[in-house]
Scaffold this motif. Structure first.
Motif, PDB file in Angstrom:
ATOM      1  N   MET A   1       0.825  -1.207   0.000  1.00 50.10           N
ATOM      2  CA  MET A   1       0.000   0.000   0.000  1.00 50.10           C
ATOM      3  C   MET A   1       0.862   1.261   0.000  1.00 50.10           C
ATOM      4  O   MET A   1       0.356   2.372   0.229  1.00 50.10           O
ATOM      5  CB  MET A   1      -0.938  -0.014   1.208  1.00 50.10           C
TER       6      MET A   1
ATOM      7  N   LEU B   1      -0.069   4.935  -1.489  1.00 51.03           N
ATOM      8  CA  LEU B   1      -1.528   5.053  -1.541  1.00 51.03           C
ATOM      9  C   LEU B   1      -1.900   6.535  -1.421  1.00 51.03           C
ATOM     10  O   LEU B   1      -1.382   7.250  -0.577  1.00 51.03           O
ATOM     11  CB  LEU B   1      -2.167   4.258  -0.398  1.00 51.03           C
TER      12      LEU B   1
ATOM     13  N   ASP C   1      -6.908   7.140  -4.444  1.00 52.58           N
ATOM     14  CA  ASP C   1      -7.389   5.814  -4.059  1.00 52.58           C
ATOM     15  C   ASP C   1      -8.541   5.930  -3.073  1.00 52.58           C
ATOM     16  O   ASP C   1      -9.474   5.126  -3.094  1.00 52.58           O
ATOM     17  CB  ASP C   1      -6.246   5.004  -3.434  1.00 52.58           C
TER      18      ASP C   1
ATOM     19  N   SER D   1      -5.629  -3.646   0.593  1.00 53.00           N
ATOM     20  CA  SER D   1      -4.726  -3.392  -0.522  1.00 53.00           C
ATOM     21  C   SER D   1      -5.273  -4.028  -1.804  1.00 53.00           C
ATOM     22  O   SER D   1      -5.710  -5.180  -1.789  1.00 53.00           O
ATOM     23  CB  SER D   1      -3.336  -3.966  -0.217  1.00 53.00           C
TER      24      SER D   1
ATOM     25  N   TRP E   1      -3.950  -4.675   4.908  1.00 55.60           N
ATOM     26  CA  TRP E   1      -4.992  -3.672   5.127  1.00 55.60           C
ATOM     27  C   TRP E   1      -4.607  -2.738   6.272  1.00 55.60           C
ATOM     28  O   TRP E   1      -3.697  -3.019   7.046  1.00 55.60           O
ATOM     29  CB  TRP E   1      -6.338  -4.339   5.441  1.00 55.60           C
TER      30      TRP E   1
END
Length: 439
Positions: free
Chosen positions: A203, A206, A238, A308, A315
């Motif tokens: 991630m 992000l 995102d 993710s 996560w």
């Protein structure tokens, strides 16, 4: 004993403000559960408008005496321009006082010209009061330091007396124009990289777009919101988060202005938490339903797992708390509840919290220091001079990025639009692009 009739006008205004303030406290406590929601909504707004106007009356009397009465005692009173000037000052003060009532009667898809004019006058009124007070204080300090050794002639004294309001008005006009031009520009896009402890490597980078304090209402409408949405979509985030004070009006009244939000299509979701102004509308439930219809999820003391796109095992926890004003207003079923909001969020995974007010961010970190990132708004960066100083001293975090401890960051947005007054001085509206970095 002095009777109420014998009090000067300023003292009467202060007494009136005290009475209204007491009625506000009474309706927030003893009457909160007894009044029907719509009645409570109108009563609260009416009380706030009356309280603000009672306080403003004290300043308005000073403005009138400084800019009109002062000149009525001089030769300027006999000039052709004096009567139009009196009318202009009276209209200016009347518009400034009427601004608070536009929330009750003049909210629509796009702002009314009257609302824009009234709130512009309110902004100019605040600046003018500041300069009249500051210049008056400088004058008194000069007199004190210079002493009374040499007495100036009457002509010089009158000239100096007239200079103070003239200079204050000139400075006010200049700063009002600058503030209006600054606020009329699109929000700046500020990109900020934040290292997030325990953020999964999948991630990394992000992108979270942060919006705050849009204040749909008397002076912000559909056109400005559509512009914001276009700018957000161009960033291709995102996740998009709105950290409170989206609105100053009821959902049904301003629904057409909110429609551009339906175009937000961040792949990992769009999320919302309440600000203090949502509770001033007394219409939070309807706002929640309206936002859900646009695929925006309110986080009402709750959290979601942001998973993710590259791995379902990766996560982080995105949580949101109700604004602390819900507790002050005794808003049924609402109030900041951090334990409930972070239920299931352990320190084994990264935690990102949405909390509208910086003071709520401070309280959250005192209770859960393992929170990695808190996104807030509320301060507007002070929005306009001279309110900046007050906002700075009243909030534990003012604007921008703060590091707290080893692994925690707080970011406070200066706001994506403005509240009421369509001016910005010493601050700039912002859409924040936050890039999350894994360690």
């Amino acid at each position: 004993m002095i009777s109420f009739k014998q009090l000067p006008l300023e003292a009467k205004a202060a007494v009136a403000a005290g009475v209204v303030f007491f009625s506000m406290m009474l309706s927030r406590s003893y009457l909160a559960e007894q009044l029907e929601l719509r009645m409570r909504r109108w009563l609260l707004r009416l009380q706030m408008a009356l309280f603000a106007n009672a306080l403003m009356l004290i300043g308005s009397l000073h403005v009138w005496r400084s800019t009109v009465t002062t000149f009525s005692r001089s030769s300027a009173a006999n000039s052709f321009c004096f009567m139009p000037w009196k009318i202009a000052v009276f209209m200016f003060l009347a518009l400034a006082h009427s601004s608070f009532f536009t929330l009750l009667f003049l909210v629509a898809e796009e702002p009314y010209f009257f609302s824009l004019a009234a709130y512009t006058c309110l902004g100019a009124y605040i600046i003018l009061i500041f300069f009249l007070f500051t210049l008056g204080s400088v004058e008194q300090a000069y007199k004190f330091l210079a002493g009374r050794g040499a007495k100036a002639g009457t002509g010089n004294k009158n000239s100096r007396t007239a200079m103070k309001p003239v200079l204050a008005v000139m400075l006010t006009v200049v700063l009002t124009v600058v503030g209006l031009l600054n606020a009329s520009r699109p929000p700046t896009v500020n990109s900020v990289e934040v290292p997030v402890h325990k953020l999964p490597s999948t991630m990394n980078n992000l992108k979270v777009v942060l919006l705050s304090d849009i204040h749909l209402g008397p002076t912000v409408g559909k056109t400005k919101l559509a512009m914001i949405v276009r700018m957000v979509k161009a960033l291709k985030p995102d996740i998009t988060v709105i950290v409170g004070d989206l609105t100053d009006s009821e959902a049904d009244i301003i629904r057409p202005a909110v429609e551009p939000l339906g175009e937000l299509n961040s792949p990992l979701g769009t999320y919302f938490v309440t600000g203090n102004h949502e509770y001033y509308t007394s219409d939070v439930s309807n706002w929640f339903e309206l936002l859900k219809s646009f695929n925006i999820r309110p986080l009402h003391n709750e959290n979601v797992r942001i998973v993710s796109p590259k791995s379902t095992d990766d996560w982080f926890c995105l949580a949101g708390v109700d604004d602390i004003e819900a507790d002050v207003l005794r808003y049924s079923g609402h109030g900041m509840d951090l334990k409930k909001a972070l239920r299931g969020c352990s320190s084994e995974h990264a935690i990102v919290l949405l909390a509208h007010q910086p003071i709520a961010a401070k309280w959250a970190l005192q209770e859960r220091p393992d929170i990695n990132l808190i996104l807030s708004g509320h301060t507007h960066g002070g929005q306009m001079f001279p309110l900046n100083a007050g906002a700075y001293f009243l909030n534990p975090f003012f604007v921008g990025l703060y590091k707290v401890g080893q692994n925690t960051f707080v970011y406070v947005s200066p706001g994506t639009m403005y509240f009421g007054i369509p001016m910005r001085l010493g601050s700039r509206a912002e859409i924040t692009e936050i890039i999350l970095r894994s360690p």
